[in-house]
Scaffold this motif. Structure first.
Motif, mmCIF file in Angstrom:
data_model
loop_
_atom_site.group_PDB
_atom_site.id
_atom_site.type_symbol
_atom_site.label_atom_id
_atom_site.label_comp_id
_atom_site.label_asym_id
_atom_site.label_seq_id
_atom_site.Cartn_x
_atom_site.Cartn_y
_atom_site.Cartn_z
ATOM 1 N N LYS A 139 -9.253 -2.721 12.501
ATOM 2 C CA LYS A 139 -9.410 -4.170 12.554
ATOM 3 C C LYS A 139 -9.055 -4.842 11.229
ATOM 4 N N GLU A 140 -8.963 -4.038 10.147
ATOM 5 C CA GLU A 140 -8.613 -4.592 8.842
ATOM 6 C C GLU A 140 -7.128 -4.938 8.734
ATOM 7 N N ALA A 141 -6.312 -4.387 9.617
ATOM 8 C CA ALA A 141 -4.882 -4.708 9.590
ATOM 9 C C ALA A 141 -4.660 -6.153 10.016
ATOM 10 N N LYS A 142 -3.668 -6.802 9.433
ATOM 11 C CA LYS A 142 -3.399 -8.202 9.751
ATOM 12 C C LYS A 142 -1.910 -8.404 9.987
ATOM 13 N N SER A 143 -1.568 -9.655 10.329
ATOM 14 C CA SER A 143 -0.180 -10.019 10.638
ATOM 15 C C SER A 143 0.410 -9.066 11.664
ATOM 16 N N LEU A 144 -0.378 -8.813 12.713
ATOM 17 C CA LEU A 144 0.072 -7.879 13.746
ATOM 18 C C LEU A 144 1.229 -8.461 14.539
ATOM 19 N N GLY A 147 10.420 -2.481 15.766
ATOM 20 C CA GLY A 147 10.225 -3.751 15.079
ATOM 21 C C GLY A 147 8.776 -4.172 14.977
ATOM 22 N N SER A 148 7.889 -3.518 15.718
ATOM 23 C CA SER A 148 6.459 -3.832 15.605
ATOM 24 C C SER A 148 6.018 -3.610 14.161
ATOM 25 N N SER A 149 5.134 -4.474 13.669
ATOM 26 C CA SER A 149 4.784 -4.389 12.252
ATOM 27 C C SER A 149 3.350 -4.846 12.008
ATOM 28 N N LEU A 150 2.846 -4.510 10.818
ATOM 29 C CA LEU A 150 1.513 -4.938 10.388
ATOM 30 C C LEU A 150 1.445 -4.901 8.873
ATOM 31 N N ILE A 151 0.360 -5.480 8.360
ATOM 32 C CA ILE A 151 0.081 -5.473 6.918
ATOM 33 C C ILE A 151 -1.347 -4.988 6.716
ATOM 34 N N LEU A 152 -1.563 -4.148 5.700
ATOM 35 C CA LEU A 152 -2.915 -3.710 5.338
ATOM 36 C C LEU A 152 -3.098 -3.852 3.837
ATOM 37 N N ASP A 153 -4.152 -4.572 3.447
ATOM 38 C CA ASP A 153 -4.549 -4.636 2.040
ATOM 39 C C ASP A 153 -5.612 -3.572 1.790
ATOM 40 N N PHE A 154 -5.498 -2.887 0.671
ATOM 41 C CA PHE A 154 -6.453 -1.822 0.363
ATOM 42 C C PHE A 154 -6.570 -1.656 -1.145
ATOM 43 N N THR A 155 -7.600 -0.951 -1.556
ATOM 44 C CA THR A 155 -7.799 -0.625 -2.957
ATOM 45 C C THR A 155 -7.897 0.893 -3.088
ATOM 46 N N GLY A 156 -7.062 1.474 -3.919
ATOM 47 C CA GLY A 156 -7.134 2.915 -4.087
ATOM 48 C C GLY A 156 -5.822 3.507 -4.548
ATOM 49 N N LYS A 157 -5.805 4.839 -4.624
ATOM 50 C CA LYS A 157 -4.645 5.559 -5.153
ATOM 51 C C LYS A 157 -3.781 6.191 -4.068
ATOM 52 N N ALA A 158 -4.257 6.128 -2.805
ATOM 53 C CA ALA A 158 -3.500 6.740 -1.712
ATOM 54 C C ALA A 158 -3.798 6.009 -0.424
ATOM 55 N N VAL A 159 -2.808 6.004 0.487
ATOM 56 C CA VAL A 159 -2.993 5.340 1.775
ATOM 57 C C VAL A 159 -2.179 6.077 2.836
ATOM 58 N N GLY A 160 -2.724 6.095 4.042
ATOM 59 C CA GLY A 160 -2.029 6.714 5.162
ATOM 60 C C GLY A 160 -2.676 6.309 6.471
ATOM 61 N N ILE A 161 -2.348 7.037 7.540
ATOM 62 C CA ILE A 161 -2.914 6.752 8.854
ATOM 63 C C ILE A 161 -3.408 8.048 9.491
ATOM 64 N N PHE A 162 -4.483 7.932 10.278
ATOM 65 C CA PHE A 162 -4.952 9.009 11.150
ATOM 66 C C PHE A 162 -4.541 8.578 12.551
ATOM 67 N N CYS A 163 -3.538 9.242 13.091
ATOM 68 C CA CYS A 163 -2.957 8.799 14.342
ATOM 69 C C CYS A 163 -2.922 9.949 15.343
ATOM 70 N N VAL A 164 -2.409 9.669 16.520
ATOM 71 C CA VAL A 164 -2.101 10.736 17.474
ATOM 72 C C VAL A 164 -0.587 10.776 17.635
ATOM 73 N N SER A 165 -0.036 11.958 17.493
ATOM 74 C CA SER A 165 1.411 12.124 17.567
ATOM 75 C C SER A 165 1.774 12.719 18.915
ATOM 76 N N LEU A 209 0.142 -2.672 2.015
ATOM 77 C CA LEU A 209 1.020 -1.839 2.823
ATOM 78 C C LEU A 209 1.707 -2.690 3.887
ATOM 79 N N HIS A 210 3.030 -2.617 3.947
ATOM 80 C CA HIS A 210 3.812 -3.172 5.050
ATOM 81 C C HIS A 210 4.280 -1.994 5.898
ATOM 82 N N LEU A 211 3.995 -2.059 7.191
ATOM 83 C CA LEU A 211 4.337 -0.961 8.085
ATOM 84 C C LEU A 211 5.075 -1.496 9.306
#
Length: 384
Positions: free
Chosen positions: A254-259, A293-311, A359-361
């Motif tokens: 829910k923290e992701a924005k500009s969905l 083309g689907s996209s989102l933005i996530l603001d975060f604080t830290g030294k690393a970022v990623g996703i826990f997804c299902v592939s 993060l822009h994804l």
């Protein structure tokens, strides 16, 4: 009693490969004197399945019959140290603060292609996070076996992933059990075959060898206790790797924005009977996109970022940018994706400066264009 006699025979014990770097006095004090105990089992499918974990639960209850135990059982198939480090807060600590924790990841760290750097960062992240929460936590590191470990071990070569995890165990003075070496030696001694043992996911009789080694470690630590309190474990101020995932945690989707093209699915289910889903990754909230083309933005604080997804079978290629840097690509499809929606942590950047980032994804136009995100993972703190 029979199991105790067997596992304490000299001929049996000499094939145990237990490295004692610390004792279990803190947890055993809690179990003996305070009559309470919290035990966590953190690992992959070998921990999740019925087997050694069930045997050790029964053993602890037998050893300490008057103790009230809480067992935190968080084995998830296909997950190794990187997922463990980021899910530790959510999956373990939200259920309780362990006095004793078992952790294993050698098989999945190897089969999933995580390199030496990630193997150390993940395992060290788990250990540092755990000991900062409870400095008295006893931690037992275990190395389980699968087929590719057998051939090198037969000629005395310990798998690199085991050595990398051992590097962490040695640095933090944690006891460890090398089941890879034990099982190979027992097979060489014609005690059983690989098929008899059950392979990577042992049969019940195979799991008994894992449990026997752990129980022998318990036996070593079962002498009368003279301690009046628990004491903190050794905790070096400087980590092995300054980018270890010691502050790994989830950020809610829910923290992701500009969905744009991403949608929140309350109870995600692919509704495809031919594709397996893992427990905890189906009928749960997901952030899903199915179009290029689907996209989102996530603001975060830290030294690393990623996703826990299902592939899954349509897992796409992601394009990502941190702080408006040039976009990079990451293909989220795996060799197993056609048969299972595989829980997977993909890291975008792991060596950022500490602080706020963006993060822009987006999803690249390709034959596969799906992305299902259960959590964002960050090594640091979320922006509030």
């Amino acid at each position: 009693i029979a199991d105790f006699i067997v596992r304490n025979r000299d001929e049996y014990i000499k094939k145990h490969h237990i490295t004692l770097r610390s004792d279990l006095n803190n947890s055993f004090y809690r179990f003996n004197k305070e009559k309470e105990g919290c035990i966590a089992f953190l690992g992959g499918s070998i921990t999740e399945m019925t087997g050694w974990r069930n045997m050790i639960k029964a053993s602890l209850q037998q050893r300490f019959p008057d103790t009230k135990f809480k067992f935190i059982e968080v084995g998830i198939g296909s997950t190794g140290t990187t997922p463990h480090a980021f899910r530790f807060e959510n999956d373990v600590l939200k259920q309780g603060i362990p006095d004793l924790m078992f952790v294993e990841a050698a098989v999945n760290d190897n089969i999933n292609g995580f390199g030496p750097k990630e193997q150390v960062r993940g395992m060290e992240g788990i250990v540092r996070n755990a000991l900062q929460i409870n400095p008295s936590m006893d931690i037992i590191m275990m190395h389980f076996i699968y087929a590719p470990f057998i051939k090198p071990m037969k000629i005395g070569i310990i798998p690199d992933v085991v050595m990398n995890h051992e590097r962490v165990a040695n640095y933090y003075k944690l006891s460890s059990i090398n089941l890879v070496q034990e099982i190979v030696e027992r097979m060489d001694n014609s005690e059983f075959t690989w098929d008899d043992f059950g392979g990577t996911h042992p049969v019940w009789e195979g799991h008994k060898y894992y449990a026997a080694a752990i129980n022998h470690l318990f036996d070593i630590n079962s002498s009368p206790l003279c301690k009046l309190k628990t004491t903190p474990h050794y905790f070096p101020t400087k980590p092995i790797d300054k980018f270890s995932y010691e502050n790994g945690h989830f950020i809610d989707i829910k923290e992701a924005k500009s969905l744009n093209g991403f949608n929140h699915i309350k109870n995600w289910n692919p509704k495809d009977n031919d594709i397996e889903c893992r427990k905890g990754f189906v009928d749960v909230p997901m952030l899903e996109a199915k179009k290029a083309g689907s996209s989102l933005i996530l603001d975060f604080t830290g030294k690393a970022v990623g996703i826990f997804c299902v592939s899954g079978p349509n897992a796409g290629i992601l394009e990502y940018s941190i702080d408006d840097a040039p976009y990079k690509e990451l293909d989220t499809y795996t060799v197993w994706s056609n048969s299972v929606f595989l829980p997977w942590v993909y890291m975008f950047e792991t060596e950022l400066s500490e602080g706020k980032h963006r993060l822009h994804l987006k999803i690249k136009d390709s034959p596969r264009t799906e992305c299902q995100i259960r959590n964002f993972v960050v090594n640091g703190s979320a922006i509030k």
